[in-house]
Design a protein around this motif. Structure first.
Motif, short mmCIF file in Angstrom:
data_model
loop_
_atom_site.label_atom_id
_atom_site.label_comp_id
_atom_site.label_asym_id
_atom_site.label_seq_id
_atom_site.Cartn_x
_atom_site.Cartn_y
_atom_site.Cartn_z
N ALA A 188 -37.81 -4.39 57.92
CA ALA A 188 -36.73 -4.96 58.01
C ALA A 188 -35.76 -4.71 56.79
O ALA A 188 -34.56 -4.71 57.02
CB ALA A 188 -36.71 -6.60 57.94
N LEU A 209 -32.94 -2.21 57.26
CA LEU A 209 -31.50 -2.54 58.02
C LEU A 209 -30.49 -2.68 57.15
O LEU A 209 -30.74 -3.13 55.88
CB LEU A 209 -31.84 -3.78 58.72
CG LEU A 209 -32.68 -3.90 59.67
CD1 LEU A 209 -33.01 -5.38 60.36
CD2 LEU A 209 -32.18 -2.91 61.07
N CYS A 233 -37.53 -4.71 66.89
CA CYS A 233 -38.24 -4.76 65.83
C CYS A 233 -39.34 -3.37 65.92
O CYS A 233 -39.36 -2.66 64.84
CB CYS A 233 -39.07 -6.16 65.80
SG CYS A 233 -37.90 -7.20 65.22
N ARG A 278 -37.21 -0.23 65.30
CA ARG A 278 -37.04 -0.16 64.02
C ARG A 278 -38.16 0.47 63.09
O ARG A 278 -38.11 1.13 62.31
CB ARG A 278 -36.34 -1.25 63.44
CG ARG A 278 -35.98 -1.24 62.05
CD ARG A 278 -36.36 -2.48 61.04
NE ARG A 278 -36.89 -3.46 61.52
CZ ARG A 278 -38.14 -4.10 61.33
NH1 ARG A 278 -38.99 -3.38 60.96
NH2 ARG A 278 -38.74 -5.10 61.95
N SER A 279 -39.39 -0.08 63.29
CA SER A 279 -40.49 -0.08 62.39
C SER A 279 -41.09 1.62 62.95
O SER A 279 -41.88 2.05 62.07
CB SER A 279 -41.69 -0.93 63.00
OG SER A 279 -42.43 -0.59 64.17
#
Length: 157
Positions: free
Chosen positions: A12, A15, A44, A47-48
């Motif tokens: 996270a 971001l 999520c 994004r990972s």
């Protein structure tokens, strides 16, 4: 316009709120001034980098698939909706994001029910569309009772 983005895959902490070009409604789409947008487990995973092999993203990427807002642009071929209408919906699935921003282009939408707050509507569209599609495929008609045992998550609820 300001948007929630990431420029590299990771936790996270990658971001950031950044300035990105405004999107515009193309054929069959609408653009909304976003009042609320959702963030899902799929976001999520995107994004990972977990989905990198099956869903590569062009970075930087704007997160979010669900949004609720006020229509401010209507693309060619779209009827039955006009600027000022309140809606909730989802971005183009192939785009895999773009709703966590000041403006979002929606590929599927419905009028925002008065009973839903902006925040509720902003996170509901993908789940509502998925559940509706499943019920349509089952050809559930008026007067039919359907038991869904063990339903969980947004779609099951």
């Amino acid at each position: 316009m300001r948007a929630l983005t990431f420029s590299e895959y990771g936790p996270a902490s990658v971001l950031e709120v950044a300035d990105v070009p405004e999107p515009h409604a193309g054929p069959g789409h609408i653009r909304v001034g976003v009042r609320a947008s959702g963030l899902t487990p799929a976001d999520c995973h995107l994004r990972s980098g977990r989905f990198r092999a099956m869903a590569p993203l062009r970075l930087p990427h704007v997160l979010g698939m669900d949004a609720a807002g006020v229509v401010d642009e209507v693309g060619p071929g779209v009827t039955g909706i006009r600027p000022g209408d309140e809606v909730f919906g989802i971005v183009e699935v192939a785009q895999l994001g773009g709703a966590n921003a000041e403006y979002a282009v929606l590929a599927a939408w419905a009028p925002k029910p008065d009973a839903l707050s902006w925040e509720q509507a902003g996170g509901a569209a993908g789940n509502v569309e998925t559940a509706t599609r499943a019920l349509d495929r089952l050809e559930i008609g008026t007067g039919t009772t359907l038991l869904i045992e063990g339903a969980a998550g947004g779609v099951g609820t």
